[in-house]
Write an enzyme that holds these catalytic residues in place. Structure first.
Site, PDB file in Angstrom:
ATOM      1  N   HIS A  24      -1.356   5.665   4.733  1.00  0.00           N
ATOM      2  CA  HIS A  24      -1.152   6.212   3.379  1.00  0.00           C
ATOM      3  C   HIS A  24      -1.569   7.688   3.288  1.00  0.00           C
ATOM      4  CE1 HIS A  24      -0.048   2.381   1.734  1.00  0.00           C
ATOM      5  NE2 HIS A  24      -1.214   1.819   1.992  1.00  0.00           N
ATOM      6  N   HIS A  48       2.219  -2.746   2.922  1.00  0.00           N
ATOM      7  CA  HIS A  48       2.385  -1.603   2.028  1.00  0.00           C
ATOM      8  C   HIS A  48       3.248  -0.539   2.697  1.00  0.00           C
ATOM      9  CE1 HIS A  48      -1.550  -3.460   0.929  1.00  0.00           C
ATOM     10  NE2 HIS A  48      -1.039  -3.331  -0.289  1.00  0.00           N
TER      11      HIS A  48
HETATM   12 ZN   LIG Z   1      -1.549  -2.420   3.749  1.00  0.00          ZN
END
Ligand SMILES: [Zn+2]
Length: 342
Positions: free
Chosen positions: A125, A164
């Site tokens: 991320h 994610h």
């Molecule tokens: Zn994740």
């Protein structure tokens, strides 16, 4: 042939996030499970801290300094869910250093066909200049850059199967013509990015492949996407190395998402990637990302490593409607993938 290589570092246990899903116990559970199995016979090495030159090939020096300063001052919250402590900077330097060491071992002539970097904090991320989603430095991006810049790999494939979307990696290589970034992720879910329509930009147009799946998707969808979409993408891209962002939060037991992948599913996906790397004649590097149920994380990661180091032919997987739809969508840019859709 050299034994597979596993990179780790005790500083992963010093990155103190308190009462948080991305917690010290994650790495304790992983290392305990592997230790019980004698590390699967892999060679275990302590990761070096990343060289600043490799790190700043992705992250601006002023951003790296900011992380160092916040940690030196005792830590704090970099955003609503990204917490750092006094030792987090050191942990993050070794997390990036482990990912780089994977690439150095795989492409630097040492000869293992597979290597894994098992650290926290995770990385996918992290944007070039912003920490988010438990991530400080984008470990896999730093590793991919290293493969291109230091070892002259002509192309890199990054496969991200964390539940994610790997928004940081997506953005860092968005306009890059050498790095094919493929992400399978639950949608809608944090961080809200990664629609199928995001396909890269500029010279990297078509080299970002987002494969969102609805909550509840299990082995049938995930394994089919890997086998019928990711593998032909890889064969067509012809990378010099395959890097796997190995998160285990798509597991049915994971508390942060609602997908239903099992340990057997991770084994099956790992077998597809092992076989892809073999067919390409290139090494496979594994970089740990998320996974927040300790049992699921330790079991599924161990299974991934075992399969990645073997040469078991993957069993056939039925073409799932989500994979057929994705193949159809990608057919114009990727004929081999389009052939899957028929
Ligand atoms: Zn994740």
């Amino acid at each position: 042939m050299a034994a597979p290589l596993l990179l780790r570092h005790p500083s992963s246990r010093e990155h103190d996030t308190g009462a948080h899903p991305e917690r010290i116990e994650r790495i304790v559970a992983i290392e305990h499970a592997l230790e019980e199995r004698d590390w699967l016979g892999w060679e275990v090495r302590e990761s070096p801290a990343v060289e600043l030159e490799a790190l700043t090939a992705v992250h601006p020096a002023r951003y790296v300094e900011m992380i160092a300063e916040v940690c030196a001052a005792g830590g704090g919250a970099l955003d609503i869910d990204t917490i750092v402590s006094a030792r987090s900077y050191e942990a993050a330097l070794h997390a990036a250093g482990g990912a780089v060491a994977v690439v150095d071992a795989l492409l630097g002539g040492e000869g293992p066909p597979v290597a894994a970097s098992l650290h926290r904090p995770p990385g996918h991320h992290a944007l070039a200049s912003r920490a988010m989603g438990f991530c400080l430095f984008n470990n896999v991006a730093v590793a991919a850059r290293r493969a291109l810049d230091r070892w002259g790999a002509e192309r890199v494939l990054i496969v991200d199967w964390d539940v994610h979307h790997g928004n940081g990696t997506n953005d860092i290589f968005h306009a890059d013509p050498d790095v094919l970034f493929v992400s399978i992720h639950e949608s809608p879910l944090y961080p809200g990015t990664g629609p199928a329509s995001d396909r890269g930009s500029g010279a990297g147009e078509g080299l970002t492949v987002n494969l969102p799946v609805p909550g509840g998707s299990g082995d049938a969808a995930w394994c089919s996407l890997v086998e019928h979409v990711v593998v032909p993408l890889g064969l067509e891209h012809r990378p010099g190395i395959v890097l796997l962002c190995a998160g285990y939060d798509a597991h049915v037991r994971d508390p942060l998402a609602s997908c239903r992948v099992t340990r057997e599913g991770y084994e099956r996906m790992a077998a597809s990637l092992r076989s892809l790397a073999d067919e390409l004649g290139v090494p496979l590097g594994i970089v740990l990302e998320g996974g927040y149920d300790l049992v699921a994380l330790a079991e599924s990661l161990t299974a991934t490593l075992e399969v990645a180091a073997s040469s078991v032919e993957p069993t056939p997987v039925a073409l799932h409607p989500l994979a057929a739809e994705a193949a159809g969508r990608l057919a114009d840019r990727w004929p081999l993938v389009g052939a899957v859709a028929g």
